[in-house]
Design a protein around this motif. Structure first.
Motif, PDB file in Angstrom:
ATOM      1  N   ALA A 130     -49.034  -3.369-106.330  1.00  0.00           N
ATOM      2  CA  ALA A 130     -48.560  -2.006-106.093  1.00  0.00           C
ATOM      3  C   ALA A 130     -47.734  -1.931-104.819  1.00  0.00           C
ATOM      4  CB  ALA A 130     -49.760  -1.057-106.017  1.00  0.00           C
ATOM      5  N   ALA A 131     -48.160  -2.649-103.773  1.00  0.00           N
ATOM      6  CA  ALA A 131     -47.386  -2.660-102.527  1.00  0.00           C
ATOM      7  C   ALA A 131     -46.018  -3.300-102.739  1.00  0.00           C
ATOM      8  CB  ALA A 131     -48.166  -3.403-101.446  1.00  0.00           C
ATOM      9  N   LEU A 132     -45.925  -4.358-103.541  1.00  0.00           N
ATOM     10  CA  LEU A 132     -44.634  -4.987-103.817  1.00  0.00           C
ATOM     11  C   LEU A 132     -43.710  -4.043-104.566  1.00  0.00           C
ATOM     12  CD1 LEU A 132     -45.672  -8.631-104.820  1.00  0.00           C
ATOM     13  CD2 LEU A 132     -44.560  -7.895-102.711  1.00  0.00           C
ATOM     14  N   ILE A 133     -44.278  -3.289-105.500  1.00  0.00           N
ATOM     15  CA  ILE A 133     -43.440  -2.345-106.251  1.00  0.00           C
ATOM     16  C   ILE A 133     -42.893  -1.269-105.331  1.00  0.00           C
ATOM     17  CG2 ILE A 133     -43.454  -0.639-108.110  1.00  0.00           C
ATOM     18  CD1 ILE A 133     -45.584  -2.326-109.489  1.00  0.00           C
ATOM     19  N   GLU A 134     -43.709  -0.827-104.384  1.00  0.00           N
ATOM     20  CA  GLU A 134     -43.278   0.212-103.449  1.00  0.00           C
ATOM     21  C   GLU A 134     -42.435  -0.340-102.308  1.00  0.00           C
ATOM     22  OE1 GLU A 134     -47.194   3.122-104.017  1.00  0.00           O
ATOM     23  OE2 GLU A 134     -46.984   1.849-102.246  1.00  0.00           O
ATOM     24  N   GLY A 135     -42.274  -1.658-102.235  1.00  0.00           N
ATOM     25  CA  GLY A 135     -41.476  -2.247-101.169  1.00  0.00           C
ATOM     26  C   GLY A 135     -42.226  -2.445 -99.872  1.00  0.00           C
ATOM     27  N   LYS A 136     -43.539  -2.341 -99.895  1.00  0.00           N
ATOM     28  CA  LYS A 136     -44.353  -2.542 -98.691  1.00  0.00           C
ATOM     29  C   LYS A 136     -44.763  -4.009 -98.628  1.00  0.00           C
ATOM     30  CE  LYS A 136     -46.107   2.199 -98.967  1.00  0.00           C
ATOM     31  NZ  LYS A 136     -47.311   3.059 -99.096  1.00  0.00           N
ATOM     32  N   HIS A 137     -43.837  -4.850 -98.198  1.00  0.00           N
ATOM     33  CA  HIS A 137     -44.066  -6.295 -98.237  1.00  0.00           C
ATOM     34  C   HIS A 137     -45.085  -6.749 -97.189  1.00  0.00           C
ATOM     35  CE1 HIS A 137     -40.839  -7.007-101.132  1.00  0.00           C
ATOM     36  NE2 HIS A 137     -40.132  -6.116-100.469  1.00  0.00           N
ATOM     37  N   ASP A 138     -45.146  -6.061 -96.064  1.00  0.00           N
ATOM     38  CA  ASP A 138     -46.138  -6.435 -95.053  1.00  0.00           C
ATOM     39  C   ASP A 138     -47.557  -6.245 -95.587  1.00  0.00           C
ATOM     40  OD1 ASP A 138     -44.093  -7.040 -93.343  1.00  0.00           O
ATOM     41  OD2 ASP A 138     -44.101  -5.074 -92.358  1.00  0.00           O
ATOM     42  N   GLU A 139     -47.787  -5.121 -96.253  1.00  0.00           N
ATOM     43  CA  GLU A 139     -49.097  -4.880 -96.851  1.00  0.00           C
ATOM     44  C   GLU A 139     -49.396  -5.897 -97.939  1.00  0.00           C
ATOM     45  OE1 GLU A 139     -51.435  -1.373 -99.363  1.00  0.00           O
ATOM     46  OE2 GLU A 139     -49.484  -0.963 -98.417  1.00  0.00           O
ATOM     47  N   ALA A 140     -48.377  -6.243 -98.723  1.00  0.00           N
ATOM     48  CA  ALA A 140     -48.582  -7.227 -99.790  1.00  0.00           C
ATOM     49  C   ALA A 140     -48.939  -8.589 -99.208  1.00  0.00           C
ATOM     50  CB  ALA A 140     -47.324  -7.325-100.650  1.00  0.00           C
ATOM     51  N   ARG A 141     -48.259  -8.987 -98.119  1.00  0.00           N
ATOM     52  CA  ARG A 141     -48.587 -10.274 -97.510  1.00  0.00           C
ATOM     53  C   ARG A 141     -50.012 -10.287 -96.954  1.00  0.00           C
ATOM     54  NH1 ARG A 141     -43.233  -9.997 -95.759  1.00  0.00           N
ATOM     55  NH2 ARG A 141     -43.877  -9.143 -93.741  1.00  0.00           N
ATOM     56  N   ALA A 142     -50.443  -9.142 -96.403  1.00  0.00           N
ATOM     57  CA  ALA A 142     -51.821  -9.075 -95.908  1.00  0.00           C
ATOM     58  C   ALA A 142     -52.827  -9.261 -97.043  1.00  0.00           C
ATOM     59  CB  ALA A 142     -52.045  -7.737 -95.200  1.00  0.00           C
ATOM     60  N   LYS A 143     -52.546  -8.679 -98.191  1.00  0.00           N
ATOM     61  CA  LYS A 143     -53.441  -8.840 -99.335  1.00  0.00           C
ATOM     62  C   LYS A 143     -53.422 -10.286 -99.839  1.00  0.00           C
ATOM     63  CE  LYS A 143     -54.829  -4.589 -99.559  1.00  0.00           C
ATOM     64  NZ  LYS A 143     -56.249  -4.236 -99.298  1.00  0.00           N
ATOM     65  N   PHE A 144     -52.265 -10.893 -99.839  1.00  0.00           N
ATOM     66  CA  PHE A 144     -52.184 -12.286-100.293  1.00  0.00           C
ATOM     67  C   PHE A 144     -52.922 -13.220 -99.327  1.00  0.00           C
ATOM     68  CE2 PHE A 144     -48.152 -11.038-102.643  1.00  0.00           C
ATOM     69  CZ  PHE A 144     -48.756 -11.119-103.877  1.00  0.00           C
ATOM     70  N   GLU A 145     -52.886 -12.909 -98.047  1.00  0.00           N
ATOM     71  CA  GLU A 145     -53.635 -13.725 -97.088  1.00  0.00           C
ATOM     72  C   GLU A 145     -55.136 -13.603 -97.321  1.00  0.00           C
ATOM     73  OE1 GLU A 145     -52.334 -12.464 -93.290  1.00  0.00           O
ATOM     74  OE2 GLU A 145     -50.391 -13.514 -93.386  1.00  0.00           O
ATOM     75  N   LEU A 146     -55.621 -12.371 -97.663  1.00  0.00           N
ATOM     76  CA  LEU A 146     -57.039 -12.204 -97.998  1.00  0.00           C
ATOM     77  C   LEU A 146     -57.408 -13.044 -99.215  1.00  0.00           C
ATOM     78  CD1 LEU A 146     -57.549  -8.357 -97.471  1.00  0.00           C
ATOM     79  CD2 LEU A 146     -58.378 -10.227 -96.016  1.00  0.00           C
ATOM     80  N   MET A 147     -56.521 -13.052-100.219  1.00  0.00           N
ATOM     81  CA  MET A 147     -56.801 -13.847-101.408  1.00  0.00           C
ATOM     82  C   MET A 147     -56.737 -15.338-101.109  1.00  0.00           C
ATOM     83  SD  MET A 147     -55.020 -11.785-104.578  1.00  0.00           S
ATOM     84  CE  MET A 147     -53.481 -11.455-103.759  1.00  0.00           C
ATOM     85  N   ALA A 148     -55.856 -15.746-100.187  1.00  0.00           N
ATOM     86  CA  ALA A 148     -55.760 -17.168 -99.854  1.00  0.00           C
ATOM     87  C   ALA A 148     -57.010 -17.666 -99.135  1.00  0.00           C
ATOM     88  CB  ALA A 148     -54.526 -17.420 -98.992  1.00  0.00           C
TER      89      ALA A 148
END
Length: 545
Positions: A130-148
């Motif tokens: 959802a963050a990627l769709i809205e263009g919030k890439h910083d939030e998306a990267r934070a979520k991906f780091e949690l998953m990593a």
């Protein structure tokens, strides 16, 4: 389920068989208890015993149900809540895939309220999408780091971080994420492919080959593709070893040829390494084998020019050897024509070049005909004629990858970095059809329109004229030069003297003017020069002594 059904059937059959066995053997059962005698049939006693056991089992189940009812009720509502959460999560993922950011956010919030994030890590994925769709890439990267950081979603988080790094152009970070994923999970195709390309781009051929072997062992790449990529990597490593370690280069290149017998760069590197190791016979034999499989101009040139001390006749013999191995082949004819041209056999060179142009009219064949014309006749018109045919003909094949044309083979595409991207073919940029207006170049049509050679016979001398004289007329415009007067003579003073009519030699009236030379045309058209036949000279002249 099948086992339970089988056990139930066996139990029913055993009971039926037992009752049948008792029915066939009638008898009485007597029981003395507290001075009382109890007597009944044996089959009735067995049935009563089975009924008592069934009643006790039923009572035990009911008591257990009452005892565990609070936990069962709690578990029921918990499962119902979890089902609602998973339903919201599923709806949110579908909405994220469709690009509906509003619904994806709504379903993510509902899922988080019904399911704990530590229990279901896919909630982080939904929020990241959802963050990627809205263009919030910083939030998306934070979520991906949690998953990593989560062992269950580490691969998914690394892929998200890798794609974000590629989007930002951070190639070093993307390389680190891909290598981390490849080290922990070599069976991931995207990680293995990206890491393979990164290591190849950095020239780490040993690491790339080792990773490729791991991919093949994990069966994420089929055998044919693995062999081809390994051959490409071995060829690239052989190219780096060619200058410092010819023996190692020949070993790698020959191993690559065993994996892919049509890999022309491997054959060229192997031949160069063998020639440097004074193994010319083995190199020539190897080049001949590759030529039989795939005639390539680079293979032909390497074979013909194998030894730097050979004469043009020796090279011609080698070219004829290649032509004998693959007769009626365009590349064979062009190689033989070039060798014949170098040897000075223009007729043979012209015949072979024309035959190659008939088989495949392309730029190289017509340019070779122009070279032959330059060496044999030097006629500029005929040379320009063949070069014009070359402009109209299709281009020659070249090493092409992703629209990029290179003069030599490369293991990686300089555009996309893809491994084994170069192919020997006509470039995609070639315009379909002729460059100029008209039909595609044809050697027969070109021969019909070939300009004829000029007449090379020696020119006849100019007709004789009177000695050099400057005629003084009212306009002073006539000058006739005798060819004999051009020779150098001792200088004499220039004296102006009157000349009478008696001093001028007279010509017979029947004498005719000489015809102009056919090659040089008629008399000049300069208005300052006149024909003495049409306009006689005046009597007063200037004579040079």
């Amino acid at each position: 389920m099948v086992v339970r059904l089988l056990v139930f059937v066996i139990a029913v059959l055993a009971l039926g068989y037992g009752f049948s066995w008792l029915a066939d053997r009638p008898g009485d059962l007597q029981l003395m208890w507290e001075g009382q005698l109890y007597q009944t049939k044996l089959i009735v006693a067995a049935s009563l015993l089975i009924a008592i056991v069934a009643v006790f089992m039923l009572l035990w189940w009911f008591a257990r149900l009452i005892w565990t009812s609070p936990h069962s009720v709690t578990r029921y509502f918990r499962a119902r809540k979890r089902d609602r959460g998973y339903q919201a999560l599923s709806t949110g993922l579908i909405a994220a895939g469709a690009g509906n950011a509003l619904l994806a956010r709504k379903m993510a919030a509902r899922s988080r309220g019904l399911i704990r994030a530590d229990q279901e890590p896919l909630i982080n994925l939904l929020e990241a999408q959802a963050a990627l769709i809205e263009g919030k890439h910083d939030e998306a990267r934070a979520k991906f780091e949690l998953m990593a950081n989560d062992p269950e979603t580490r691969e998914l988080g690394l892929r998200g971080l890798y794609l974000e790094a590629k989007r930002l152009g951070a190639n070093e970070a993307a390389q680190q994420y891909a290598e981390t994923a490849a080290d922990k999970a070599p069976y991931l195709p995207w990680a293995a492919q990206a890491t393979l390309e990164y290591r190849s781009r950095a020239g780490r051929w040993d690491d790339a080959i080792r990773l490729l072997d791991e991919q093949r062992a994990a069966r994420i790449i089929d055998r044919d593709e693995a062999n081809r990529l390994r051959a490409v990597l071995l060829t690239a490593r052989a190219g780096d070893k060619l200058e410092g370690d010819p023996a190692g280069a020949s070993e790698d290149a020959l191993s690559a040829l065993k994996l892919s017998d049509d890999l022309v760069p491997a054959a060229l590197i192997a031949a160069k390494a063998l020639f440097r190791g004074d193994k010319g016979r083995k190199a020539a034999s190897m080049l001949e084998q590759v030529w039989k499989t795939l005639p390539h101009p680079d293979i032909g040139r390497a074979y013909v020019r194998a030894r730097s001390g050979d004469t043009v006749v020796d090279r011609l013999k080698r070219a004829e050897r290649l032509e004998a191995l693959r007769p009626n082949n365009v590349e064979s004819l062009l190689i033989a024509a070039q060798a014949s041209l170098d040897a000075g056999d223009f007729a043979t060179a012209r015949g072979k070049a024309e035959a190659a142009a008939r088989m495949e009219p392309r730029e190289g064949a017509f340019m070779l005909l122009a070279d032959i014309e330059e060496a044999e006749t030097g006629d500029q018109g005929r040379m320009r004629h063949w070069m014009a045919q070359a402009l109209r003909a299709p281009r020659d094949p070249a090493w092409t990858a992703d629209g990029f044309v290179s003069d030599k083979w490369l293991p990686l595409s300089p555009i996309t970095g893809k491994l084994d991207a170069f192919e020997w073919k006509t470039p995609f940029g070639q315009i379909e059809g002729p460059v100029e207006e008209g039909a595609v170049a044809s050697v027969d049509a070109a021969l019909r329109t070939l300009p004829p050679l000029p007449d090379m016979r020696p020119a006849q001398p100019f007709p004789s004229h009177p000695p050099f004289q400057t005629v003084a007329s009212p306009a002073a415009k006539i000058s006739v030069v005798d060819a004999k007067a051009v020779a150098p003579k001792p200088q004499r003073p220039f004296v102006e003297t009157p000349v009478t009519e008696s001093d001028t030699p007279k010509k017979p009236e029947a004498a005719k003017q000489p015809e102009p030379h056919p090659f040089f045309g008629g008399l000049p058209d300069d208005p300052g020069v006149r024909n003495s036949k049409l306009e006689p000279a005046p009597k007063t002249r200037l004579r040079l002594f």
